[in-house]
Scaffold this motif. Structure first.
Motif: not given
Length: 905
Positions: A821-829, A831-842
């Motif tokens: 999804d778009e969340q993945l694309r934003r994370w990929l592009l 500098p953040m390294s940790a996963p988005p906490q909003a995913s609920g998966l951490g």
């Protein structure tokens, strides 16, 4: 082609479960338990139920391959050239250096007909006793125990004794993992008769202990002291059968003098248990109407394995608990046909029909039956001795069949150097991906499960017919056929002009000749045949000519196959394990099994779903030990012994005592760089020559490996494995696993002191398909961090994180769910390294709790939070409703009322 069903037998453990193979005459499509088979009545464990998923063609050996020099690669050749070359080398070696310059190392997974062909080849044609099997690693101490105490290698019990016993003692076996179908029978029996007592003796608290009324967590290696302490109490309290002892045994006086000193306080201190537990154990055994003992590798894999077996059998002889329903000493066989191997003589000290190679009369009987002048009298080399002799040049040609010594033997650094030093190594194997394949000068492709015919004997002496369902792939051939073809070529060189010893055209003919060597022996099979088994079903030996059914129990008449007809009490003192904790090596390493993997993972390691419960090697430590070592879960450590080291991640485990560590036996160098057996020891029992794989002195050293790699690539898993495993050899820590069900993927976790050269990372990216195309990438050269994800048709197909791997579990979960999804694309592009906490998966991986029904810990935890009990969880989620191996974990989660947020990761 229409779907068909062929009844056959599972190829994993010694339970010998019947299976129904679904196929279309070309490939295996599914598998289910055979309701008509008396070993399992339709039940299967997670491994057996996934047999149809383990036939990845990319892992198979398909054609003969030969290399003409140690530094040259193997190349494909035809069968005629391969076997002529092998026959020429063996004949020349025998002519120049004698028959004992060659050796055969075979497997507990072969069929009885395969074994017989190999034994006749080695003993009658070559003239050597240098033939041993990997059963030496699992069952040889049980063999010695039975023979010394009872007179013959013959487990006296039947599986139905599990339901009939009043007191069951499980020793050195995590039965719920190692023999799950039998454990289910025991579990059901106890639910129907709660008064049944279950005792578990194991240094660890395993899932098996959840069924126990009493768990004795003895210190590793102290079993003999425990059994002598129990016998001391049985004698003191007069909880013995004096009539049975007087009429059917001998040797008690000497044993009585020995165990007099094994007082409760002394034994409790030696074993690390309470006097009260020791007394309770003895009372339940002594007062039980029927007493059954079950044991496996925890007793056998020891430098005192023979003494442990005999000390346990002593308890049955003292109480008269043998030869009747619900009673007896019952060793649980580790491999599907380890017993068939022992029957045919597939240990270096044996001959077919439970005969001894050292006995001149036995040698003469077999030689006359085979029509040869004599059999070799010189003792053969056992497995450990064989590989110790390879570097000296004593063995110049080695034939390995259906086993993986470059993973399974202890002290792997020595073993691999020995294989490299051997001038000519033949590997007869179904899987070209095993660690041993790299050392083979000649690789011969063998047929595997579902592709060949023969017989196997399970733990209760039951002979089953293994039926072929589909043709073998490529040019693979049945093991017996390969062996006979080679033998015929070799005998033309060694016995020119003489009638062939190997004039067989099918497996049934081999069985019919072999059974004649059992006639009149304790294991008499003379009344059996492939056709009779097809008509009457699997049968227990002895099954002599003229009978219509097998023998469920032995020694009911109190007569034993010893010279005197009496069973023998064996008086061996307690001797500590070879390696004790000391200042340099303050931890005791215990090895054991996982629930969903088997032995060296040559087969189970090709099924992605079998990695769902445990995906990588973890060193289990007690929480107090973690604190003492200043470690956190997931930290990498160097596990070191006197022989070698391996880098592995640590995990918290309340079931392991402080001062001890547990590491599963399965992880070889293919999946974990170095492999578990780089640290285990080759010290062995003086009688059985079985190595002490269970018990090694080790220490932990923290390692600093700040640069990390995570990679995932789906499709053509074995092809990717073949290329990526050598590339990752440059890293200090490497762990490979599989993931997924519908779309299996290869998963890599690695770590190193510093970032690798860009060229190496580029080669890895090329294999992962991340050099071009629909790939999103982000690089931070200053921090040596990079991330790449390939997205095709809206879903992830490949991942590579380099430098740090904080998002690995999140990304793997997105891949499993087919999301990009778009969340993945934003994370990929970014500098953040940790996963988005909003995913609920951490950063938590969703581990699989139930492999059969693909149910995660999170799903079970959510059900528990809603108030579901075990029965409701089974009904609504399906977990624990098929093989039941996950039920102990579900019960623990229910008992602790665990919430999803605190479930294990």
């Amino acid at each position: 082609m229409p779907r068909q069903s062929t009844a056959s037998t599972c190829c994993y453990c010694g339970v010998g479960c019947g299976v129904l193979i679904e196929h279309d005459d070309r490939q295996i499509l599914g598998v289910s338990g055979d309701p008509a088979h008396p070993a399992n009545f339709g039940k299967l464990c997670s491994k057996g139920a996934s047999l149809h998923l383990t036939g990845d063609p990319g892992a198979r050996a398909l054609y003969p391959e030969l290399r003409l020099g140690k530094d040259l690669p193997r190349s494909r050749c035809d069968w005629d050239s391969a076997l002529e070359h092998a026959a020429g080398i063996f004949a020349q070696t025998i002519a120049e250096h004698g028959p004992d310059s060659v050796a055969f190392y075979i497997s507990g997974q072969l069929l009885t007909e395969d074994y017989y062909a190999f034994n006749k080849l080695a003993r009658a044609l070559v003239g050597t006793n240098n033939i041993d099997s990997n059963s030496r690693l699992c069952m040889s101490s049980a063999v010695v125990g039975y023979k010394r105490s009872l007179g013959a290698d013959a487990p006296p019990c039947s599986y139905e004794d599990l339901e009939l016993s009043d007191c069951v003692m499980i020793v050195g076996s995590n039965m719920v993992y190692a023999h799950p179908v039998l454990f289910r029978r025991l579990e059901q029996a106890k639910s129907q008769r709660p008064q049944m007592k279950v005792l578990v003796i194991d240094p660890r608290r395993t899932d098996t202990c959840d069924l126990a009324d009493l768990h004795l967590a003895i210190l590793p290696g102290t079993d003999v002291a425990l059994f002598h302490g129990i016998l001391h109490l049985l004698l003191w309290e007069d909880w013995i059968d004096r009539d049975f002892i007087r009429e059917h045994t001998e040797g008690l006086a000497e044993l009585k003098a020995l165990v007099r000193d094994y007082t409760p306080p002394m034994v409790a201190q030696l074993c690390g248990i309470s006097v009260e537990y020791l007394q309770q154990c003895a009372q339940w055994i002594g007062n039980a109407a029927s007493f059954l003992s079950l044991w496996c590798m925890g007793l056998n894999q020891s430098s005192a394995g023979s003494a442990k077996n005999s000390a346990l059998i002593n308890l049955h002889l003292a109480t008269g608990q043998i030869g009747r329903p619900g009673a007896g000493p019952f060793s649980l066989t580790g491999q599907p046909n380890a017993m068939g191997g022992r029957e045919t003589g597939s240990l270096s000290n044996l001959l077919p029909g439970h005969r001894e190679a050292a006995d001149p009369e036995h040698r003469a009987e077999v030689a006359a039956y085979w029509g040869v002048e004599q059999l070799p009298a010189h003792p053969g080399l056992s497995a450990i001795e064989l590989f110790e002799q390879l570097p000296s040049g004593r063995i110049k040609a080695l034939w390995i069949a259906c086993t993986n010594p470059a993973q399974s033997l202890p002290d792997q650094n020595t073993v691999r150097a020995a294989l490299q030093a051997c001038p000519f190594v033949v590997l007869q194997e179904a899987f070209a991906t095993t660690e041993t394949a790299a050392f083979a000068d000649l690789l011969l492709p063998a047929a595997s499960w579902g592709e060949k015919e023969g017989t196997v004997t399970n733990s209760e002496r039951r002979v089953s017919h293994v039926r072929q369902a589909v043709p073998a792939p490529g040019e693979a051939r049945p093991d017996w056929a390969i062996t006979l073809d080679f033998a015929q070529r070799l005998e033309r060189r060694l016995r020119p002009g003489l009638p062939s010893l190997f004039d067989f055209t099918c497996a049934a003919q081999l069985f019919d000749e072999y059974k004649g060597l059992t006639q009149g022996r304790d294991l008499d099979l003379s009344g059996l045949s492939h056709q009779l088994i097809d008509r009457l079903g699997p049968q227990q030996w002895p099954f002599p000519n003229g009978v219509t059914q097998g023998t469920p129990r032995l020694y009911g008449n109190g007569v034993f196959p010893t010279a005197s007809g009496r069973a023998r009490f064996i008086a061996d003192p307690y001797v500590a394990a070879k390696e004790q904790r000391d200042a340099r090596f303050p931890l005791t390493l215990i090895t054991g099994r996982l629930r969903d993997q088997w032995h060296g993972m040559s087969r189970t390691g090709t099924a992605a779903q079998l990695f769902g419960h445990v995906s990588e090697a973890l060193l289990s430590l007690h929480p107090d030990e973690l604190r003492r070592q200043r470690l956190r879960e997931g930290d990498l450590v160097s596990l070191k012994s006197r022989r070698g080291s391996v880098i592995v991640a640590v995990a918290r485990d309340d079931g392991v005592r402080p001062g001890q560590a547990f590491l599963p036996m399965h992880w070889g160098d293919r999946f974990l760089k170095g492999g578990v057996n780089a640290v285990t020891q080759s010290a062995f029992d003086p009688l059985s020559k079985q190595p002490e794989l269970k018990h090694s002195g080790v220490r932990l050293e923290p390692v600093q490996l700040p640069w990390q790699l995570f990679a995932l690539i789906e499709g053509e898993v074995q092809a990717h494995f073949k290329v990526l495993r050598p590339l990752c050899e440059a890293f200090a820590y490497v762990s490979f696993s599989l993931s997924g069900r519908e779309r299996p993927a290869l998963v890599i976790r690695a770590a190193h002191q510093e970032a690798p050269l860009p060229a190496l990372l580029k080669l890895i990216d090329q294999q992962l398909g991340l050099e071009g195309g629909p790939v999103l990438a982000y690089d931070d050269p200053r921090r040596a961090i990079g991330k790449r994800v390939r997205i095709e048709q809206g879903r992830i197909t490949a991942i590579r994180l380099a430098g740090e791997t904080l998002a690995q579990h999140w990304l793997q979960q997105l891949w499993l769910e087919g999301r990009a999804d778009e969340q993945l694309r934003r994370w990929l592009l970014a500098p953040m390294s940790a996963p988005p906490q909003a995913s609920g998966l951490g950063g938590t991986r969703q581990r699989t709790l139930c492999n059969c029904k693909n149910v995660s810990y999170q799903a079970v935890g959510a059900g528990i939070a809603e108030g579901l009990d075990l029965e409701q969880l089974q009904q609504q989620l399906g977990c624990g409703s098929q093989c039941g191996s996950c039920v102990p974990e579900i019960k623990r989660l229910l008992a602790a009322a665990v919430q999803p947020a605190s479930l294990p990761v």
